[in-house]
Design an enzyme around this catalytic site. Structure first.
Site, PDB file in Angstrom:
ATOM      1  N   CYS A  37       0.815  -1.220   0.000  1.00  0.00           N
ATOM      2  CA  CYS A  37       0.000   0.000   0.000  1.00  0.00           C
ATOM      3  C   CYS A  37       0.853   1.276   0.000  1.00  0.00           C
ATOM      4  O   CYS A  37       0.357   2.348  -0.354  1.00  0.00           O
ATOM      5  CB  CYS A  37      -0.946   0.011   1.192  1.00  0.00           C
ATOM      6  SG  CYS A  37      -2.144  -1.328   1.128  1.00  0.00           S
ATOM      7  N   HIS A  49      -3.201   7.558   2.058  1.00  0.00           N
ATOM      8  CA  HIS A  49      -3.581   6.246   1.539  1.00  0.00           C
ATOM      9  C   HIS A  49      -4.985   5.938   2.039  1.00  0.00           C
ATOM     10  O   HIS A  49      -5.305   6.174   3.200  1.00  0.00           O
ATOM     11  CB  HIS A  49      -2.592   5.189   2.026  1.00  0.00           C
ATOM     12  CG  HIS A  49      -3.043   3.790   1.766  1.00  0.00           C
ATOM     13  ND1 HIS A  49      -3.477   3.371   0.527  1.00  0.00           N
ATOM     14  CD2 HIS A  49      -3.168   2.714   2.587  1.00  0.00           C
ATOM     15  CE1 HIS A  49      -3.835   2.103   0.593  1.00  0.00           C
ATOM     16  NE2 HIS A  49      -3.661   1.676   1.830  1.00  0.00           N
ATOM     17  N   ASN A  97      -9.864   0.043  -0.533  1.00  0.00           N
ATOM     18  CA  ASN A  97      -8.401   0.127  -0.475  1.00  0.00           C
ATOM     19  C   ASN A  97      -7.841  -0.437  -1.780  1.00  0.00           C
ATOM     20  O   ASN A  97      -7.942  -1.640  -2.034  1.00  0.00           O
ATOM     21  CB  ASN A  97      -7.903  -0.671   0.732  1.00  0.00           C
ATOM     22  CG  ASN A  97      -6.389  -0.600   0.891  1.00  0.00           C
ATOM     23  OD1 ASN A  97      -5.675  -0.148  -0.005  1.00  0.00           O
ATOM     24  ND2 ASN A  97      -5.898  -1.061   2.031  1.00  0.00           N
TER      25      ASN A  97
END
Ligand code: UT7
Length: 323
Positions: A113, A250, A280
């Site tokens: 990520c 993020h 996500n």
């Protein structure tokens, strides 16, 4: 001194949208649980046969158009992904070929990520050292292919997509008023591997594997790690949350974003949120959010923008830049 300025951005999300209600009947969950615990309402899912390189190529073409340049003007392509088309060659090289670029270099960057923050930091190093004048940085993922669709604690959290930026070397004075990237801070610590990992790979099982996560443990570490690395960025520049125009974190979980912003005294109206519509998307989440806020006119020339990510490894990092 040379600064790395973002001169164009683009993004792409697959057509298929999966709403929270679409999980009902697949796993024992509810729209209410997912929204309350994560802020996610829907996510995009790649069609059968639609790959990370397909998404990345579309985002890359949009970023090149936005920058008003062609691949002839590029020296390097870096693709941040944990879901490459093949174990090798790199997805960046595949995209390079699809774009008709046969000079320069292309490689993938893998920091899950945090991948986009790691890739943009790498691009900044190439530009600042004079090794490259223009770099295309892509974050592209098809996390839907890594999910265990019977595990309700993970399958509801992720989505597919891609974002890309073109970064160019520009002259700066070395002050925080310069256009471009002002500072980058990366961290990793493999002691946390078991909290978020994929249980397969070419050298272990010989399979792709599935994403496994101890969500509560990741959550417990996230805010501290994120704020720590952002404070490092503030210390390096003498800037603070009061100077920020936009915070582009993020997009993993709305509660993590809100808690980080609160701890850092960043006002709600400065936070760019896309997790409600994207879930996500790992390395794609920051460029997707960044492009959205640029396209809709929120982020403007001269604005101070803070990027931040944390993910598997653990890896985490922050970048402060002036748009
Ligand atoms: O980029 C980094 C990537 N990862 C993250 O950022 C994830 C970080 N962690 C999180 O976002 C949160 O920990 C989650 C959203 C994953 C989970 O939220 P939580 O508030 O930490 O819930 P929990 O894991 O403590 O689970 C609470 C309950 C459990 O049931 P019991 O044991 O209390 O009976 C879970 O089994 O919720 C249950 N649960 C669900 N219930 C309905 C877990 N997933 C679901 C679900 N639907 N999808």
């Amino acid at each position: 001194m040379i600064r790395s300025a973002i001169i164009g951005c683009g993004s792409y999300t697959p057509e298929k949208v999966m709403k929270n209600s679409d999980f009902e009947g697949v796993v024992e969950t509810s729209d209410e649980w997912i929204v309350q615990r994560t802020g996610i309402r829907e996510r995009h899912i790649a069609a059968d046969g639609e790959t990370t390189a397909d998404l990345g190529e579309k985002a890359a073409r949009a970023a090149l158009d936005d920058a008003g340049i062609t691949v002839d003007d590029l020296d390097l392509i870096i693709c941040a992904t944990s879901t490459p088309n093949n174990t090798f060659p790199a997805t960046a090289v595949e995209i390079q070929n699809r774009l008709g670029m046969h000079h320069g270099a292309a490689f993938d960057s893998q920091a899950v990520c945090s991948g986009f923050v790691f890739a943009l930091t790498t691009a900044d190093q190439y530009i600042k050292t004079g090794q490259a004048k223009r770099v295309l940085v892509i974050g592209a993922e098809t996390f839907s292919r890594l999910l265990d669709w019977s595990d309700r604690s993970t399958c509801v959290l992720f989505g597919d997509g891609a974002g890309a930026v073109v970064v160019e070397g520009v002259e700066g004075e070395g002050s925080s008023a310069d256009r471009g990237i002002l500072t980058c801070h990366l961290r990793s610590d493999g002691a946390h591997k078991e909290k978020l990992y994929v249980d397969g790979g070419p050298s272990t099982t010989g399979t792709v594997g599935h994403l496994r996560m101890q969500g509560r443990e990741v959550f417990r570490h996230a805010v501290g790690m994120i704020t720590d690395v952002i404070e490092a960025a503030y210390a390096a520049t003498g800037l603070s949350s009061a100077d920020l125009d936009w915070f582009v974190p993020h997009q993993a979980n709305r509660r993590i974003i809100d808690a980080s912003a609160r701890k850092l005294d960043i006002a709600d109206e400065k936070v760019v949120i896309t997790v409600d519509r994207h879930g996500n998307t790992s390395a794609a989440s920051i460029p997707l959010a960044l492009c959205e806020a640029v396209r809709d006119g929120r982020i403007k020339r001269g604005d101070l923008v803070l990027l931040e990510a944390m993910g598997g490894g653990f890896t985490w990092g922050a970048i402060l830049l002036r748009w």
